[in-house]
Design a protein around this motif. Structure first.
Motif, PDB file in Angstrom:
ATOM      1  N   PRO A  64      37.004  37.236  50.469  1.00  0.00           N
ATOM      2  CA  PRO A  64      35.545  37.143  50.591  1.00  0.00           C
ATOM      3  C   PRO A  64      34.963  38.202  51.521  1.00  0.00           C
ATOM      4  O   PRO A  64      35.659  38.800  52.332  1.00  0.00           O
ATOM      5  CB  PRO A  64      35.320  35.741  51.157  1.00  0.00           C
ATOM      6  CG  PRO A  64      36.617  35.274  51.649  1.00  0.00           C
ATOM      7  CD  PRO A  64      37.691  36.102  51.049  1.00  0.00           C
ATOM      8  N   TYR A  80      32.528  39.270  54.576  1.00  0.00           N
ATOM      9  CA  TYR A  80      32.021  38.719  55.834  1.00  0.00           C
ATOM     10  C   TYR A  80      31.220  39.775  56.572  1.00  0.00           C
ATOM     11  O   TYR A  80      31.433  40.972  56.399  1.00  0.00           O
ATOM     12  CB  TYR A  80      33.180  38.297  56.751  1.00  0.00           C
ATOM     13  CG  TYR A  80      33.949  37.100  56.299  1.00  0.00           C
ATOM     14  CD1 TYR A  80      33.547  35.825  56.653  1.00  0.00           C
ATOM     15  CD2 TYR A  80      35.087  37.244  55.537  1.00  0.00           C
ATOM     16  CE1 TYR A  80      34.266  34.714  56.251  1.00  0.00           C
ATOM     17  CE2 TYR A  80      35.825  36.142  55.128  1.00  0.00           C
ATOM     18  CZ  TYR A  80      35.404  34.881  55.487  1.00  0.00           C
ATOM     19  OH  TYR A  80      36.115  33.778  55.083  1.00  0.00           O
ATOM     20  N   LYS A  88      29.924  34.420  56.547  1.00  0.00           N
ATOM     21  CA  LYS A  88      30.481  34.618  55.213  1.00  0.00           C
ATOM     22  C   LYS A  88      29.344  34.768  54.205  1.00  0.00           C
ATOM     23  O   LYS A  88      28.383  34.011  54.232  1.00  0.00           O
ATOM     24  CB  LYS A  88      31.355  33.432  54.817  1.00  0.00           C
ATOM     25  CG  LYS A  88      32.007  33.575  53.474  1.00  0.00           C
ATOM     26  CD  LYS A  88      32.898  32.388  53.173  1.00  0.00           C
ATOM     27  CE  LYS A  88      33.583  32.548  51.849  1.00  0.00           C
ATOM     28  NZ  LYS A  88      34.459  31.415  51.543  1.00  0.00           N
ATOM     29  N   HIS A  89      29.473  35.752  53.311  1.00  0.00           N
ATOM     30  CA  HIS A  89      28.511  35.924  52.234  1.00  0.00           C
ATOM     31  C   HIS A  89      28.818  34.887  51.160  1.00  0.00           C
ATOM     32  O   HIS A  89      29.908  34.858  50.607  1.00  0.00           O
ATOM     33  CB  HIS A  89      28.609  37.327  51.632  1.00  0.00           C
ATOM     34  CG  HIS A  89      28.054  38.387  52.501  1.00  0.00           C
ATOM     35  ND1 HIS A  89      26.962  39.118  52.147  1.00  0.00           N
ATOM     36  CD2 HIS A  89      28.418  38.834  53.724  1.00  0.00           C
ATOM     37  CE1 HIS A  89      26.680  39.976  53.098  1.00  0.00           C
ATOM     38  NE2 HIS A  89      27.555  39.828  54.069  1.00  0.00           N
ATOM     39  N   ARG A  90      27.870  34.036  50.853  1.00  0.00           N
ATOM     40  CA  ARG A  90      28.042  32.997  49.833  1.00  0.00           C
ATOM     41  C   ARG A  90      27.448  33.475  48.513  1.00  0.00           C
ATOM     42  O   ARG A  90      26.487  34.234  48.489  1.00  0.00           O
ATOM     43  CB  ARG A  90      27.330  31.710  50.249  1.00  0.00           C
ATOM     44  CG  ARG A  90      27.770  31.205  51.588  1.00  0.00           C
ATOM     45  CD  ARG A  90      28.942  30.298  51.453  1.00  0.00           C
ATOM     46  NE  ARG A  90      29.280  29.776  52.774  1.00  0.00           N
ATOM     47  CZ  ARG A  90      30.434  29.273  53.049  1.00  0.00           C
ATOM     48  NH1 ARG A  90      31.362  29.188  52.149  1.00  0.00           N
ATOM     49  NH2 ARG A  90      30.687  28.820  54.252  1.00  0.00           N
ATOM     50  N   ASN A  91      28.030  33.017  47.430  1.00  0.00           N
ATOM     51  CA  ASN A  91      27.551  33.314  46.076  1.00  0.00           C
ATOM     52  C   ASN A  91      27.438  34.804  45.803  1.00  0.00           C
ATOM     53  O   ASN A  91      26.585  35.244  45.049  1.00  0.00           O
ATOM     54  CB  ASN A  91      26.195  32.638  45.810  1.00  0.00           C
ATOM     55  CG  ASN A  91      26.274  31.144  45.946  1.00  0.00           C
ATOM     56  OD1 ASN A  91      27.303  30.548  45.617  1.00  0.00           O
ATOM     57  ND2 ASN A  91      25.217  30.531  46.441  1.00  0.00           N
ATOM     58  N   THR A  92      28.271  35.595  46.427  1.00  0.00           N
ATOM     59  CA  THR A  92      28.310  37.023  46.170  1.00  0.00           C
ATOM     60  C   THR A  92      29.466  37.289  45.230  1.00  0.00           C
ATOM     61  O   THR A  92      30.597  36.896  45.511  1.00  0.00           O
ATOM     62  CB  THR A  92      28.503  37.821  47.471  1.00  0.00           C
ATOM     63  OG1 THR A  92      27.462  37.468  48.375  1.00  0.00           O
ATOM     64  CG2 THR A  92      28.474  39.298  47.214  1.00  0.00           C
ATOM     65  N   LYS A  93      29.187  37.951  44.124  1.00  0.00           N
ATOM     66  CA  LYS A  93      30.231  38.233  43.147  1.00  0.00           C
ATOM     67  C   LYS A  93      30.567  39.708  43.224  1.00  0.00           C
ATOM     68  O   LYS A  93      29.683  40.563  43.261  1.00  0.00           O
ATOM     69  CB  LYS A  93      29.761  37.844  41.759  1.00  0.00           C
ATOM     70  CG  LYS A  93      29.506  36.361  41.706  1.00  0.00           C
ATOM     71  CD  LYS A  93      29.217  35.882  40.359  1.00  0.00           C
ATOM     72  CE  LYS A  93      29.035  34.385  40.512  1.00  0.00           C
ATOM     73  NZ  LYS A  93      28.716  33.664  39.425  1.00  0.00           N
TER      74      LYS A  93
END
Length: 147
Positions: free
Chosen positions: A2, A4, A95-100
């Protein structure tokens, strides 16, 4: 892995060499864990909304740094050595959420259809440009020029 953002708030009187030394230590730690360091931003000296009390006094200003990195999820526990760092006021790992990104990004049908639109279209279509219309607007009679 992920994505960050590591936010570092340093004491305002810390010299640039010491600041870069701390950022380099965190960066080396990321690389040792097979992570990737993306972007490093300095926001300079910022005014704090409240004072942060340390052993050598209370601080109302700090130097703010942001480091973007891709690391394993347990990296947060590995950064606790920063708590003993004398130059730091506070640090935070976000943390970056929902990042694709990576393969997750490429496997989505919506994204593929959007990318296909850009590959097939051009910036300027020859059909859209009509030069005759522009010329009519700025035509000058030859009789008026001679006067």
């Amino acid at each position: 892995m992920p994505l960050y953002d590591c936010m570092l708030l340093l004491k305002p009187h810390v010299k640039k060499e010491n600041l870069m030394d701390l950022v380099a230590r965190v960066g080396k730690h990321v690389y040792r864990r097979n992570g990737a360091l993306g972007d490093i931003k300095s926001f300079g000296t910022v005014q704090l909304g409240y004072g942060i009390k340390k052993l050598d006094g209370r601080y109302y200003q700090g130097q703010l740094m942001q480091m973007s990195m891709m690391v394993t999820p347990n990296f947060n526990e590995e950064l606790h050595y920063l708590n003993k760092e004398d130059r730091l006021l506070q640090w935070l790992l976000v943390k970056h959420r929902n990042t694709k990104y990576g393969l997750e990004f490429l496997n989505e049908d919506d994204v593929k259809s959007e990318l296909e639109k850009f590959q097939q279209s051009t910036l300027f279509n020859d059909e859209d440009i009509d030069e005759d219309e522009d010329d009519e607007e700025y035509e000058v009679n030859q009789d008026e020029e001679k006067r």
